[in-house]
Design a protein around this motif. Structure first.
Motif, PDB file in Angstrom:
ATOM      1  N   LEU A  25      -0.942   0.736 -10.407  1.00  0.00           N
ATOM      2  CA  LEU A  25      -0.284  -0.518 -10.767  1.00  0.00           C
ATOM      3  C   LEU A  25      -1.293  -1.539 -11.268  1.00  0.00           C
ATOM      4  CD1 LEU A  25       2.295  -0.805  -7.851  1.00  0.00           C
ATOM      5  CD2 LEU A  25       2.760  -0.176 -10.222  1.00  0.00           C
ATOM      6  N   LYS A  26      -2.469  -1.604 -10.651  1.00  0.00           N
ATOM      7  CA  LYS A  26      -3.511  -2.530 -11.096  1.00  0.00           C
ATOM      8  C   LYS A  26      -3.990  -2.154 -12.495  1.00  0.00           C
ATOM      9  CE  LYS A  26      -4.205  -5.490  -7.714  1.00  0.00           C
ATOM     10  NZ  LYS A  26      -4.069  -6.959  -7.923  1.00  0.00           N
ATOM     11  N   GLU A  27      -4.110  -0.836 -12.727  1.00  0.00           N
ATOM     12  CA  GLU A  27      -4.573  -0.373 -14.045  1.00  0.00           C
ATOM     13  C   GLU A  27      -3.554  -0.706 -15.132  1.00  0.00           C
ATOM     14  OE1 GLU A  27      -5.702   3.806 -16.325  1.00  0.00           O
ATOM     15  OE2 GLU A  27      -5.380   3.790 -14.159  1.00  0.00           O
ATOM     16  N   VAL A  28      -2.267  -0.559 -14.795  1.00  0.00           N
ATOM     17  CA  VAL A  28      -1.225  -0.779 -15.795  1.00  0.00           C
ATOM     18  C   VAL A  28      -0.997  -2.262 -16.052  1.00  0.00           C
ATOM     19  CG1 VAL A  28       1.228  -0.481 -16.299  1.00  0.00           C
ATOM     20  CG2 VAL A  28      -0.085   1.402 -15.317  1.00  0.00           C
ATOM     21  N   TYR A  29      -0.867  -3.032 -14.962  1.00  0.00           N
ATOM     22  CA  TYR A  29      -0.478  -4.438 -15.106  1.00  0.00           C
ATOM     23  C   TYR A  29      -1.645  -5.406 -15.055  1.00  0.00           C
ATOM     24  CZ  TYR A  29       4.117  -2.414 -14.160  1.00  0.00           C
ATOM     25  OH  TYR A  29       5.248  -1.657 -14.213  1.00  0.00           O
ATOM     26  N   ASP A  30      -2.792  -4.922 -14.582  1.00  0.00           N
ATOM     27  CA  ASP A  30      -3.952  -5.798 -14.413  1.00  0.00           C
ATOM     28  C   ASP A  30      -3.499  -6.983 -13.552  1.00  0.00           C
ATOM     29  OD1 ASP A  30      -6.409  -7.332 -16.650  1.00  0.00           O
ATOM     30  OD2 ASP A  30      -6.503  -6.668 -14.560  1.00  0.00           O
ATOM     31  N   THR A  78       9.312   6.376 -15.541  1.00  0.00           N
ATOM     32  CA  THR A  78       9.636   5.092 -14.912  1.00  0.00           C
ATOM     33  C   THR A  78       9.103   5.010 -13.489  1.00  0.00           C
ATOM     34  OG1 THR A  78      11.798   5.887 -14.120  1.00  0.00           O
ATOM     35  CG2 THR A  78      11.705   4.927 -16.333  1.00  0.00           C
ATOM     36  N   PHE A  79       8.983   6.133 -12.808  1.00  0.00           N
ATOM     37  CA  PHE A  79       8.504   6.114 -11.426  1.00  0.00           C
ATOM     38  C   PHE A  79       7.086   5.552 -11.336  1.00  0.00           C
ATOM     39  CE2 PHE A  79      11.722   9.602 -10.847  1.00  0.00           C
ATOM     40  CZ  PHE A  79      12.527   8.897  -9.960  1.00  0.00           C
ATOM     41  N   SER A  80       6.211   6.014 -12.243  1.00  0.00           N
ATOM     42  CA  SER A  80       4.821   5.541 -12.189  1.00  0.00           C
ATOM     43  C   SER A  80       4.753   4.045 -12.417  1.00  0.00           C
ATOM     44  CB  SER A  80       3.982   6.269 -13.246  1.00  0.00           C
ATOM     45  OG  SER A  80       3.908   7.640 -12.950  1.00  0.00           O
ATOM     46  N   MET A  81       5.636   3.519 -13.259  1.00  0.00           N
ATOM     47  CA  MET A  81       5.570   2.101 -13.593  1.00  0.00           C
ATOM     48  C   MET A  81       5.893   1.207 -12.403  1.00  0.00           C
ATOM     49  SD  MET A  81       4.516   2.203 -16.617  1.00  0.00           S
ATOM     50  CE  MET A  81       4.652   0.491 -17.105  1.00  0.00           C
ATOM     51  N   VAL A  82       6.494   1.772 -11.330  1.00  0.00           N
ATOM     52  CA  VAL A  82       6.731   0.978 -10.112  1.00  0.00           C
ATOM     53  C   VAL A  82       5.894   1.519  -8.950  1.00  0.00           C
ATOM     54  CG1 VAL A  82       9.015   0.191 -10.796  1.00  0.00           C
ATOM     55  CG2 VAL A  82       8.785   2.372  -9.582  1.00  0.00           C
ATOM     56  N   GLY A  83       4.872   2.329  -9.264  1.00  0.00           N
ATOM     57  CA  GLY A  83       3.953   2.789  -8.231  1.00  0.00           C
ATOM     58  C   GLY A  83       4.385   4.027  -7.489  1.00  0.00           C
ATOM     59  N   LEU A  84       5.455   4.720  -7.927  1.00  0.00           N
ATOM     60  CA  LEU A  84       5.922   5.944  -7.274  1.00  0.00           C
ATOM     61  C   LEU A  84       5.459   7.156  -8.080  1.00  0.00           C
ATOM     62  CD1 LEU A  84       9.562   4.785  -6.399  1.00  0.00           C
ATOM     63  CD2 LEU A  84       7.524   4.720  -4.942  1.00  0.00           C
ATOM     64  N   ILE A 140       1.552 -10.405 -13.549  1.00  0.00           N
ATOM     65  CA  ILE A 140       2.635 -10.242 -12.580  1.00  0.00           C
ATOM     66  C   ILE A 140       3.998 -10.411 -13.247  1.00  0.00           C
ATOM     67  CG2 ILE A 140       3.558 -11.078 -10.390  1.00  0.00           C
ATOM     68  CD1 ILE A 140       0.822  -9.669 -10.316  1.00  0.00           C
ATOM     69  N   GLU A 141       4.059 -11.250 -14.268  1.00  0.00           N
ATOM     70  CA  GLU A 141       5.326 -11.461 -14.963  1.00  0.00           C
ATOM     71  C   GLU A 141       5.809 -10.161 -15.603  1.00  0.00           C
ATOM     72  OE1 GLU A 141       5.210 -14.471 -17.909  1.00  0.00           O
ATOM     73  OE2 GLU A 141       7.346 -14.393 -18.338  1.00  0.00           O
ATOM     74  N   TYR A 142       4.890  -9.450 -16.229  1.00  0.00           N
ATOM     75  CA  TYR A 142       5.228  -8.149 -16.832  1.00  0.00           C
ATOM     76  C   TYR A 142       5.667  -7.156 -15.757  1.00  0.00           C
ATOM     77  CZ  TYR A 142       4.491  -3.841 -19.528  1.00  0.00           C
ATOM     78  OH  TYR A 142       4.637  -2.632 -20.145  1.00  0.00           O
ATOM     79  N   ALA A 143       4.952  -7.108 -14.654  1.00  0.00           N
ATOM     80  CA  ALA A 143       5.292  -6.188 -13.573  1.00  0.00           C
ATOM     81  C   ALA A 143       6.666  -6.513 -13.011  1.00  0.00           C
ATOM     82  CB  ALA A 143       4.234  -6.274 -12.473  1.00  0.00           C
ATOM     83  N   ALA A 144       6.961  -7.802 -12.863  1.00  0.00           N
ATOM     84  CA  ALA A 144       8.266  -8.181 -12.334  1.00  0.00           C
ATOM     85  C   ALA A 144       9.392  -7.720 -13.254  1.00  0.00           C
ATOM     86  CB  ALA A 144       8.316  -9.711 -12.151  1.00  0.00           C
ATOM     87  N   ASP A 145       9.190  -7.846 -14.563  1.00  0.00           N
ATOM     88  CA  ASP A 145      10.203  -7.384 -15.513  1.00  0.00           C
ATOM     89  C   ASP A 145      10.456  -5.899 -15.359  1.00  0.00           C
ATOM     90  OD1 ASP A 145       9.100  -9.590 -18.217  1.00  0.00           O
ATOM     91  OD2 ASP A 145      10.440  -9.943 -16.502  1.00  0.00           O
ATOM     92  N   ILE A 146       9.385  -5.117 -15.235  1.00  0.00           N
ATOM     93  CA  ILE A 146       9.527  -3.664 -15.126  1.00  0.00           C
ATOM     94  C   ILE A 146      10.209  -3.291 -13.809  1.00  0.00           C
ATOM     95  CG2 ILE A 146       8.263  -1.484 -15.018  1.00  0.00           C
ATOM     96  CD1 ILE A 146       8.360  -2.786 -17.792  1.00  0.00           C
ATOM     97  N   ASN A 178       0.806  -1.222   0.000  1.00  0.00           N
ATOM     98  CA  ASN A 178       0.000   0.000   0.000  1.00  0.00           C
ATOM     99  C   ASN A 178       0.836   1.267   0.000  1.00  0.00           C
ATOM    100  OD1 ASN A 178      -2.472  -1.328  -0.052  1.00  0.00           O
ATOM    101  ND2 ASN A 178      -2.526  -1.551   2.179  1.00  0.00           N
ATOM    102  N   ILE A 179       2.138   1.143   0.264  1.00  0.00           N
ATOM    103  CA  ILE A 179       3.012   2.328   0.171  1.00  0.00           C
ATOM    104  C   ILE A 179       3.051   2.817  -1.278  1.00  0.00           C
ATOM    105  CG2 ILE A 179       5.408   3.115   0.382  1.00  0.00           C
ATOM    106  CD1 ILE A 179       5.707   1.296   2.775  1.00  0.00           C
ATOM    107  N   LEU A 180       2.873   1.892  -2.218  1.00  0.00           N
ATOM    108  CA  LEU A 180       2.895   2.219  -3.643  1.00  0.00           C
ATOM    109  C   LEU A 180       1.502   2.622  -4.113  1.00  0.00           C
ATOM    110  CD1 LEU A 180       5.045  -0.834  -4.810  1.00  0.00           C
ATOM    111  CD2 LEU A 180       5.835   1.431  -4.072  1.00  0.00           C
ATOM    112  N   ASP A 181       1.438   3.186  -5.330  1.00  0.00           N
ATOM    113  CA  ASP A 181       0.148   3.566  -5.929  1.00  0.00           C
ATOM    114  C   ASP A 181      -0.512   2.309  -6.493  1.00  0.00           C
ATOM    115  OD1 ASP A 181      -0.887   6.312  -8.137  1.00  0.00           O
ATOM    116  OD2 ASP A 181      -2.004   4.643  -7.260  1.00  0.00           O
ATOM    117  N   VAL A 182      -1.245   1.603  -5.612  1.00  0.00           N
ATOM    118  CA  VAL A 182      -1.812   0.302  -5.978  1.00  0.00           C
ATOM    119  C   VAL A 182      -2.795   0.425  -7.133  1.00  0.00           C
ATOM    120  CG1 VAL A 182      -3.152  -1.665  -5.138  1.00  0.00           C
ATOM    121  CG2 VAL A 182      -1.457  -0.574  -3.647  1.00  0.00           C
ATOM    122  N   ASP A 183      -3.640   1.452  -7.099  1.00  0.00           N
ATOM    123  CA  ASP A 183      -4.650   1.611  -8.159  1.00  0.00           C
ATOM    124  C   ASP A 183      -3.987   1.758  -9.522  1.00  0.00           C
ATOM    125  OD1 ASP A 183      -6.662   1.442  -6.327  1.00  0.00           O
ATOM    126  OD2 ASP A 183      -6.832   3.625  -6.043  1.00  0.00           O
TER     127      ASP A 183
END
Length: 963
Positions: free
Chosen positions: A851-856, A902-908, A859-865, A844-849
């Protein structure tokens, strides 16, 4: 003494008594007389009373009879008669009035008159009655609308009389009539007057209306403007029209004539139309005099002035034009004949006679068709005859001369009208076009030969394309495969030379083919959605590598306007080719420094983005005397040392033509020795799809190459077969190989394939025939996508491929990613999302909403990023501090722009805003202390969140292992 006194008193008393007796008798007599008179008077009075009672009774009866007759007269009168007390309450209303309003008299008596007045007029009527009572105006007249029981409005006009006693109004009597018809007539008349007045005021001519007394009733503004009067139209109403006419007469060239004709017309009272006058300043006016009369009674007249200067000038110009063209016609080589309705020749002009060899005498009276038109043109003749009744016609015909020879003529026919507007014949205009027809025949022959030559050229280009591209495909493909075998440094250098030479050869072939297609009009733009940012990034990386391969100390820059945040619709391949050609030139003519691409959004309107592309370099530049020629065909830039840089000289020509095909324009700014800026503008439709969403979809599509699918490769060239097979094996895709179309058809009868890669030029049976056979026979692959593999880049080859049933087209030589894109395009089994992936929860420290919108749930894609950010992006962030300390503004702004998303892509997402502030400040070279403060905030937040990101990456990898 006493006795004397007594005697004297007695005598005195007797005397007095006697007097009294005498007086009493006299009074009694008078009283009797008065009593008799009174009796008589009483009798007279009694008689009078009896007569008076009879008279009163008679008069009362007569009065009652009179009132009965009066009421009968009032009740049967055709007027509305009513009476109110001094407060306005009805005390009487006649039958006619009550019937008029739909009531009985007893329903009205006792009610206030205001109850029956139209609501809009109650206040006005009350004020009227108040005023006549205040001023004791005994008689008055008033009109107002009343409301009947049914709701109908009835206008009444009433004569009012106040009954006044002792200086007070006792009652009010009124005699009224229904004036609704008159009121409506007045309204209609007023409306008509307003319309007439409005019409006159808005006429395009100057109008003034005069009454029978010579006074102005109406004038419009055009009258004021035409004669430069200082007054307004309303202000001259009521003035003597003769005075106005006298005042404006000085404006005319012949003022006395103007006044004399004015007086004459008003005296004669006869209409005069289109009387012409000329003003001193040269304008020409027409004046109409129109008398106005009703039932033969003269009521005035109307003056109508029109400025016809332009009309007269046009008429004069038309006359000159007619004279001019009549002279031209007489000097042109046009043969004219006139025909009657039966197409008998009425007149033949000299040039027609000269054209046909007949004399006028030989033609007049003859039928046109029989005389000089060959029989095969009879249909044209009768068609022209039928059309002449409606409009002019033009046809090419052959005419038979008197000596029997045939000539070509252009026949233009037009009807001739009588004075009554009826068609009475026609005129035929013939123009000898024999020489032109002969020239056309020669041109047609030349065109046929040119088309044959073009066909030969196309065949040659197709053959050349195939013969060169086929081995080239193998060379490039094998170079890619060798590159993946971990070659040593020397081998890499050799591979670089091979790849560079192959790319150069491919570029030359492509330029020649593109130039040929553009010149022949065969090139067609293909619009689809594409990611401009990804395209620019790919070009930057590609040319940075090329610069490295060529051992040039060159930095390749790229900048895309952040407003371009969605996919565009257009031909990305053409745009890519334009930019590749420009960047290739930039790299070729730059030995050190930088080259780059900049894209700016100029305008966004109606769903389209107007973009400006700039390709710049710090190379040798272009001499001023050569700038105007660089876009010409086969032109090359040459240095002073006469050293050529190679190429066909078609690159910039093709770029220019590609941009023109998209309604764009290119220009160049350059100084010799200072580099060049090539700038062009193109418009692209906005797809409405964000680049973030598209990135996710592209990542999803990368999972489509599955080992459970089988592809049939139909290719006769062993090298190409090896190249494609190696790529498919590398991607874990099963593949079978057919050496010609016949083998392919036989194999499709036995095995179901997910995709067929079909070469075009093969022995025994080519790809076209094989595709037709697969599509037209019952087999497991009748609907399987078939991709054409060919070295021919000609439009005709592509069109034929689609005609025989092929699904897509891949031109040799192709690179691995191009083949991969084609396979992905046909959706060969997207990898389903694992159910366990859906359970992953971000910290929850990250922008969960976000991240969910971007990666749905990918998880494999999110891990790569996350991995890329932790292992690469953090290094770039560290580099920022160096640029900040050195106040190196340009690199700082560029790097901040690169890092920002790049920050948004990891929830920052909060850090993206701060990085934008650094970018803007660096671009504007603002206070370095502010930038340091923002960077410190970013660094502090990163120190806290990097452990969180690392832990998130670990958990995602653990999740993927379970899956």
């Amino acid at each position: 003494m006493f006795e004397m006194l007594k005697t004297s008193v007695a005598k005195g008393l007797n005397s007095q008594l006697q007097v009294e007796r005498t007086a009493r008798k006299k009074a009694e007599l008078e009283l009797k007389k008065k009593a008799a008179e009174l009796q008589e008077a009483n009798e007279v009075l009694l008689h009078l009373n009896q007569n008076l009672e009879l008279e009163i009774a008679n008069r009362t009866a007569a009065l009652e009879e009179s009132e009965r007759r009066y009421r009968q007269i009032i009740d049967t009168a055709a007027d509305l008669i009513y009476r109110t007390d001094h407060n306005g309450f009805f005390t009487y209303i006649n039958t006619f009035a009550s019937n008029k309003f739909g009531y009985k008299p007893e329903n009205i008596v006792g009610r206030h008159f205001a109850e029956f007045v139209h609501p809009d007029y109650v206040q006005e009527v009350l004020m009227f009655y108040y005023e006549i009572r205040r001023t004791m105006q005994e008689r008055s007249y008033h009109e107002f609308p009343a409301i009947s029981k049914s709701g109908k409005t009835i206008w009444i006009g009433q004569n009012i009389q106040l009954i006044i006693e002792d200086n007070r109004v006792k009652e009010i009597t009124s005699v009224a009539r229904d004036i609704s018809t008159q009121v409506e007539a007045k309204k209609a008349l007023k409306t008509t007057q307003i319309r007439l007045s409005t019409l006159i005021k808005n006429l395009q001519s100057a109008v003034v209306v005069e009454d029978e007394q010579g006074k102005i009733l109406l004038a419009n503004q055009r009258f004021i403007n035409l004669f430069h009067l200082s007054d307004s139209p309303d202000s001259i109403v009521g003035h003597a029209c003769s005075e106005i006419m006298q005042s404006i007469s000085s404006l005319f060239q012949q003022p006395h004539q103007f006044i004399a004709k004015t007086h004459s017309q008003t005296k004669n009272q006869t209409p005069v139309i289109n009387q012409e006058f000329v003003l001193r300043e040269g304008s020409i006016l027409e004046r109409d005099y129109i008398p106005i009369s009703v039932d033969n009674k003269y009521l005035g007249h109307l003056w109508n002035f029109r400025d016809v200067t332009d009309k007269r000038n046009r008429e004069q110009s038309l006359r000159r034009s007619e004279e001019k063209y009549r002279g031209i016609l007489e000097n042109m080589q046009l043969g004219l004949i006139e025909l009657d309705l039966d197409y008998q020749i009425v007149r033949a002009y000299d040039l027609f006679c000269e054209m046909t060899g007949f004399s006028q005498e030989e033609l007049v009276g003859k039928h046109a068709l029989d005389t000089f038109l060959p029989k095969e043109y009879a249909d044209v003749f009768w068609y022209t005859k039928n059309k002449l009744a409606k409009k002019d016609t033009v046809n090419e015909v052959r005419i038979r001369r008197r000596d029997g020879t045939l000539i070509w003529a252009l026949l233009s026919g037009a009807p001739i009208y009588s004075e009554k507007g009826k068609t009475c014949g026609s005129v035929g205009v013939y123009y000898d076009i024999t020489e032109r027809k002969e020239l056309q025949q020669e041109l047609a022959l030349a065109k046929s030969r040119a088309e044959e030559a073009q066909e030969v050229e196309q065949q040659f280009l197709a053959r050349m394309s195939h013969e060169i591209r086929t081995p080239l495909n193998a060379i490039i493909g094998m170079a890619h495969l060798l590159n993946d075998t971990s070659p040593n440094e020397e081998q890499l250098e050799y591979l670089s030379v091979v790849k560079g030479s192959a790319d150069l050869l491919l570029g030359i072939i492509t330029n020649i083919l593109d130039f040929s297609k553009i010149q022949s009009g065969e090139f067609k733009l293909k619009k689809k959605t594409f990611d401009l940012g990804a395209l620019i990034l790919f070009l930057q990386q590609t040319f940075q590598q090329k610069a490295k391969d060529q051992k040039k100390n060159i930095k390749v820059k790229a900048e895309v306007d952040p407003k371009i945040n969605s996919l565009l619709i257009g031909d990305d391949l053409v745009l890519n080719q334009i930019l590749v050609n420009l960047l290739s030139n930039a790299l070729k003519f730059t030995s050190e420094g930088d080259i780059g691409i900049r894209v700016q959004q100029i305008n966004y309107e109606h769903g389209s983005r107007l973009l400006e592309f700039t390709v710049h370099d710090s190379g040798i530049g272009i001499p001023k005397d050569q700038i105007n020629h660089i876009f010409e065909d086969f032109k090359q830039l040459q240095e002073e040392s006469e050293e050529f840089f190679g190429g066909t000289g078609l690159g910039l020509t093709i770029i220019n033509k590609f941009i023109a095909l998209q309604n764009g324009k290119i220009w160049v700014n350059s100084n010799q020795g200072e580099g060049s800026h090539f700038i062009f503008r193109l418009s692209y439709k906005d797809s409405g799809v964000s680049t973030i969403q598209a990135t996710k979809e592209l990542h999803d599509s990368n999972n489509t190459l599955q080992s459970s699918f089988r592809i049939l490769v139909v290719e006769d060239n062993p090298m190409n077969c090896k190249y494609v097979g190696s790529l498919l094996e590398k991607w874990n895709i099963k593949a079978d190989n057919a050496k010609n179309g016949k083998e392919a058809v036989e194999m499709t009868l036995q095995e179901k394939y997910s995709l067929i890669l079909m070469d075009i030029s093969m022995p025994i049976m080519d790809g076209f025939a094989a595709t037709e056979s697969i599509r037209s026979t019952s087999n497991p692959n009748q609907l399987t996508p078939i991709i054409a593999l060919t070295a021919s880049a000609l439009i005709s080859t592509k069109e034929k491929a689609f005609e025989v049933g092929m699904s897509d087209f891949l031109t040799k030589p192709f690179k691995p990613y191009q083949l991969q894109e084609v396979i992905q395009k046909y959706d060969l089994g997207k990898a389903p999302t694992k159910d366990n992936e859906k359970d992953f929860q971000f910290n929850n420290i990250l922008d969960v909403d976000f991240l969910k919108e971007v990666y749905d749930d990918d998880i494999e894609y999110a891990a790569d990023i996350f991995d890329i950010f932790l292992n690469h992006s953090l290094q770039d962030i560290a580099q920022l501090s160096i640029y900040i300390e050195n106040e190196d503004w340009d690199p700082l702004g560029d790097l901040a722009h690169k890092i920002k998303p790049t920050f948004s892509m990891v929830g920052l997402t909060n850090l993206e805003t701060k990085m934008l502030q650094i970018e803007k400040s660096a671009r504007n070279e603002k206070n370095i202390e502010d930038i340091r403060a923002i960077y410190s905030e970013i660094d502090e937040i990163l120190q806290q969140t990097i452990p969180v990101l690392e832990e998130e990456l670990r958990k995602m990898r653990e999740k993927l292992k379970v899956v």
